[in-house]
Write a protein that holds these residues in place. Sequence first.
Motif, mmCIF file in Angstrom:
data_model
loop_
_atom_site.group_PDB
_atom_site.id
_atom_site.type_symbol
_atom_site.label_atom_id
_atom_site.label_comp_id
_atom_site.label_asym_id
_atom_site.label_seq_id
_atom_site.Cartn_x
_atom_site.Cartn_y
_atom_site.Cartn_z
ATOM 1 N N GLY A 127 2.907 -5.359 -0.447
ATOM 2 C CA GLY A 127 1.628 -4.962 -1.071
ATOM 3 C C GLY A 127 0.414 -5.295 -0.227
ATOM 4 O O GLY A 127 -0.703 -5.379 -0.744
ATOM 5 N N SER B 159 -2.505 -2.085 2.778
ATOM 6 C CA SER B 159 -3.059 -1.122 1.822
ATOM 7 C C SER B 159 -3.513 0.171 2.489
ATOM 8 O O SER B 159 -3.529 1.221 1.859
ATOM 9 C CB SER B 159 -4.236 -1.766 1.087
ATOM 10 N N ARG C 286 -4.987 -1.215 -5.889
ATOM 11 C CA ARG C 286 -3.536 -1.069 -6.120
ATOM 12 C C ARG C 286 -3.215 -0.364 -7.437
ATOM 13 O O ARG C 286 -2.315 0.441 -7.518
ATOM 14 C CB ARG C 286 -2.910 -2.478 -6.042
ATOM 15 N N GLY D 60 -3.711 -6.907 -0.240
ATOM 16 C CA GLY D 60 -4.330 -5.653 0.185
ATOM 17 C C GLY D 60 -5.731 -5.813 0.747
ATOM 18 O O GLY D 60 -6.237 -4.917 1.421
ATOM 19 N N SER E 111 -4.928 6.317 -5.374
ATOM 20 C CA SER E 111 -3.893 5.439 -5.915
ATOM 21 C C SER E 111 -3.633 5.789 -7.389
ATOM 22 O O SER E 111 -2.478 5.846 -7.841
ATOM 23 C CB SER E 111 -4.358 3.985 -5.762
ATOM 24 N N PHE F 202 5.491 -0.236 -4.090
ATOM 25 C CA PHE F 202 4.045 -0.477 -3.917
ATOM 26 C C PHE F 202 3.631 -0.113 -2.494
ATOM 27 O O PHE F 202 3.318 -0.967 -1.676
ATOM 28 C CB PHE F 202 3.603 -1.863 -4.349
#
Length: 396
Positions: A51, A54, A229, A251, A306, A373
């Motif tokens: 994660g 990003s 996220r 991220g 996202s 993710f």
Amino acid sequence: MSERLNELVKLESELYFPGVRRWPLALVRGAGSTVWDSEGKTYIDLTAGWGVTSIGHSHPKLVAAISDQAQTLMQTTNTVYSEPQLELAQRLGRFTPPGLKRCFFVSSGAEANEGALKLAHKSTGRSRYVATLNSFHGRTLGVMGCLGQDKYRARWKGIVREATFVPYGDLDAAKAALSNDVAGMIVEPVQGEGGVVVPPPGYIKGLSAACREVGARLILDEIQTGIGRTGRWFAFEHSGVTPDILTLAKGLGGGVPIGAFMATDEVLASLEPGDHGGTYAGNLLTCRAAATVLEVIEDEELVARSARLGDDVLTRLADLANRSPERIESVRGRGLLIGLVLRNAAHAAAAHTRMREHGVLVNLTADRVLRLFPALNIPEDELDQALDVLEKQVLA
Ligand code: PLP
């Protein structure tokens, strides 16, 4: 296993602490959402380095910013002012609500949570914490007292100071645990490591009110859910409340080790010089990198992306779940933090391995949850291709 990988396995057994169970894989290069192993095989990366990446691996703007800062100034004593630090603070503050603009930078998620717990204590004079079962907040000694998974905490029982744990999503249980001796309640707006668990509507808002009622601080751990996220800059935006203390990492840095904690003026009123700090806290290189990550996310409108891509994936996986109820229990998530809950842990482990063999990296968490993710800018065709592998080759 290839000769090179064998060598690495041997070297690690001789030279490195046995802290992590590895996949039989060494990754040597990445670009966007593709990574290459030591044999030259490519993978679509739906883990984004846990994660973190990003904006994908080696985004040209991030590479250029890091390279420029490395050639300019990377580290100073923390007794001087720092332009990259304040530029990052300014950028971050563009996306947080009024009243939550002041921040402090550290080097990891756990450290950000350590700082948050200290702030809650300092600003209330209290020492008890409430946390949720199945939570994950990091592995340093202070924070581990709030880590709601026995498999991580139990082995350190004698030396961690345990929080009061309540079931995640259960507002009444939290209210019962919150009293006027509680410094703070720490909670993830969506539990990540715990299996991508989205709480019922009203939960975070209810916690905020319950904390306020007893004078405890609400600490939202957005180390995984923050920075776009979940389809918003911060997951707390889904709940309509602002935390007293917010923690970030992953991220935010896009690959460099940085964490942050932010707090309201009321919380910060108690903080004095010397209460917190660190040699690398707000290091120029990591701050410059994180400011660039925020710039890219904003310029490329990756937060809205996202949300949109996440909805598409959830719809597709929900359809798959409807067609395979004997294998798939449920699909859950927000934005690009998605969990596919399989019925059986052995199947989940096998699916996880087969995904990798078919060139897709995902995470297996909470025994039977495949967590996806990816980078917020993963190309749609790569995401489709990865889901095709899941649907047609792994779960078929
Ligand atoms: N909090 C949450 C929600 C996390 O997911 C993690 C890491 O996975 C942490 C804290 C700890 O962060 P770090 O590993 O950077 O210390």
